[in-house]
Design a protein around this motif. Structure first.
Motif, mmCIF file in Angstrom:
data_model
loop_
_atom_site.group_PDB
_atom_site.id
_atom_site.type_symbol
_atom_site.label_atom_id
_atom_site.label_comp_id
_atom_site.label_asym_id
_atom_site.label_seq_id
_atom_site.Cartn_x
_atom_site.Cartn_y
_atom_site.Cartn_z
ATOM 1 N N UNK A 1 19.792 -6.540 54.891
ATOM 2 C CA UNK A 1 20.272 -7.049 53.610
ATOM 3 C C UNK A 1 21.700 -7.590 53.705
ATOM 4 N N UNK A 2 22.567 -6.897 54.431
ATOM 5 C CA UNK A 2 23.976 -7.274 54.419
ATOM 6 C C UNK A 2 24.424 -7.928 55.723
ATOM 7 N N UNK A 3 24.271 -7.247 56.840
ATOM 8 C CA UNK A 3 24.827 -7.758 58.091
ATOM 9 C C UNK A 3 24.283 -9.126 58.478
ATOM 10 N N UNK A 4 23.001 -9.340 58.281
ATOM 11 C CA UNK A 4 22.402 -10.613 58.678
ATOM 12 C C UNK A 4 22.794 -11.774 57.767
ATOM 13 N N UNK A 5 23.452 -11.458 56.644
ATOM 14 C CA UNK A 5 23.830 -12.502 55.702
ATOM 15 C C UNK A 5 25.331 -12.737 55.626
ATOM 16 N N UNK A 6 26.058 -12.212 56.596
ATOM 17 C CA UNK A 6 27.502 -12.411 56.649
ATOM 18 C C UNK A 6 27.822 -13.220 57.894
ATOM 19 N N UNK A 7 28.684 -14.232 57.720
ATOM 20 C CA UNK A 7 29.067 -15.025 58.888
ATOM 21 C C UNK A 7 29.981 -14.199 59.787
ATOM 22 N N UNK A 8 30.038 -14.553 61.046
ATOM 23 C CA UNK A 8 30.845 -13.810 62.012
ATOM 24 C C UNK A 8 32.322 -13.988 61.695
ATOM 25 N N UNK A 9 33.167 -13.087 62.123
ATOM 26 C CA UNK A 9 32.870 -11.780 62.688
ATOM 27 C C UNK A 9 32.891 -10.694 61.624
ATOM 28 N N UNK A 10 32.173 -9.631 61.874
ATOM 29 C CA UNK A 10 32.170 -8.465 60.993
ATOM 30 C C UNK A 10 32.809 -7.317 61.763
ATOM 31 N N UNK A 11 33.726 -6.641 61.121
ATOM 32 C CA UNK A 11 34.360 -5.456 61.697
ATOM 33 C C UNK A 11 34.038 -4.296 60.768
ATOM 34 N N UNK A 12 33.235 -3.375 61.224
ATOM 35 C CA UNK A 12 32.798 -2.253 60.395
ATOM 36 C C UNK A 12 33.856 -1.166 60.408
ATOM 37 N N UNK A 13 34.187 -0.665 59.226
ATOM 38 C CA UNK A 13 35.192 0.389 59.091
ATOM 39 C C UNK A 13 34.513 1.640 58.542
ATOM 40 N N UNK A 14 34.661 2.740 59.239
ATOM 41 C CA UNK A 14 34.071 4.010 58.807
ATOM 42 C C UNK A 14 35.158 4.845 58.145
ATOM 43 N N UNK A 15 35.409 4.566 56.878
ATOM 44 C CA UNK A 15 36.444 5.285 56.145
ATOM 45 C C UNK A 15 35.841 5.810 54.853
ATOM 46 N N UNK A 16 35.660 7.119 54.803
ATOM 47 C CA UNK A 16 34.963 7.715 53.667
ATOM 48 C C UNK A 16 35.845 7.923 52.447
ATOM 49 N N UNK A 17 37.143 7.980 52.653
ATOM 50 C CA UNK A 17 38.048 8.253 51.551
ATOM 51 C C UNK A 17 39.225 7.290 51.618
ATOM 52 N N UNK A 18 39.024 6.033 51.204
ATOM 53 C CA UNK A 18 40.104 5.054 51.307
ATOM 54 C C UNK A 18 41.379 5.540 50.644
ATOM 55 N N UNK A 19 42.475 5.442 51.379
ATOM 56 C CA UNK A 19 43.748 5.891 50.848
ATOM 57 C C UNK A 19 43.997 7.372 51.022
ATOM 58 N N UNK A 20 42.977 8.134 51.431
ATOM 59 C CA UNK A 20 43.151 9.570 51.624
ATOM 60 C C UNK A 20 43.605 9.875 53.029
ATOM 61 N N UNK A 21 44.759 9.337 53.395
ATOM 62 C CA UNK A 21 45.203 9.366 54.779
ATOM 63 C C UNK A 21 45.491 10.773 55.277
ATOM 64 N N UNK A 22 45.844 11.673 54.378
ATOM 65 C CA UNK A 22 46.182 13.023 54.828
ATOM 66 C C UNK A 22 45.025 13.995 54.617
ATOM 67 N N UNK A 23 43.864 13.495 54.252
ATOM 68 C CA UNK A 23 42.713 14.359 54.020
ATOM 69 C C UNK A 23 41.874 14.464 55.282
ATOM 70 N N UNK A 24 41.514 15.680 55.641
ATOM 71 C CA UNK A 24 40.687 15.866 56.837
ATOM 72 C C UNK A 24 39.319 16.425 56.486
#
Length: 199
Positions: A21-44
């Motif tokens: 649905x998503x990856x095949x419909x985006x032009x190159x390049x795609x950089x995937x980010x695995x960030x579950x809590x954006x902005x929660x830099x001090x959360x572990x």
């Protein structure tokens, strides 16, 4: 692409068909980010958004240039096994450069790169060359600064840039401006690091 389940509710619905649905419909390049809590830099205590093999399958797509790992080192050690070595595998935090490079990280994308790009590049280069002892020595000089800045989010990086002659300004709402104690902590950590200018 960023896929935190908290900010992209549709991802849960389409998780199984994400590639079609998503990856095949985006032009190159795609950089995937695995960030579950954006902005929660001090959360572990964040959780993973996808399994390591699932991330590997996403990264196998021709449109995907690479992957920015999360700070969950144990999880990302397993993920690295599934992400093809031809793809970029980037460190998410300056403190983790030597650690994650041991598992094959070959680049980085993190806030401290705005303050100390030259030294961060040098550390990554040493890591890629497998000179981990020298990389760790340099990295240790940045740990307090990285902690002082990131534990205060965008306000921390903006203030550090102010101290180095840029106009970082105040963070956007709803994030608060820094207290005087916060500013003092960042200023002291910057002095201790020996960084006097962005280079």
């Amino acid at each position: 692409l960023i896929w935190p389940e908290t900010s992209l509710p549709f991802f849960l619905e389409y998780k199984k068909n994400f590639q079609n649905i998503i990856l095949n419909n985006i032009s190159k390049p795609v950089l995937i980010i695995h960030q579950m809590s954006p902005g929660g830099f001090d959360s572990s205590m964040t959780t993973e958004g996808a399994n390591p093999d699932q991330i590997g399958r996403f990264c196998d797509n021709d449109n995907v240039f690479g992957y920015i790992a999360s700070h969950l080192v144990r999880f990302e050690m397993m993920t690295r096994k599934y992400v093809d070595k031809s793809k970029q595998f980037w460190v998410p935090n300056a403190m983790l450069m030597p650690t994650m490079s041991l598992e094959g990280a070959n680049g980085g994308c993190f806030m401290l790169g705005n303050i100390a790009p030259k030294i961060c590049r040098k550390i990554m280069k040493l890591c890629i060359e497998k000179n981990f002892v020298e990389a760790k020595k340099l990295n240790d000089k940045l740990v307090d600064l990285d902690w002082a800045i990131l534990s205060r989010g965008a306000a921390g990086i903006k203030y550090a840039l102010d101290l180095l002659g840029f106009e970082g300004g105040n963070p956007r709402k709803p994030q608060n401006s820094l207290s005087e104690n916060d500013k003092k902590s960042i200023s002291e950590a910057l002095k201790k690091s020996g960084i006097k200018e962005v280079e």
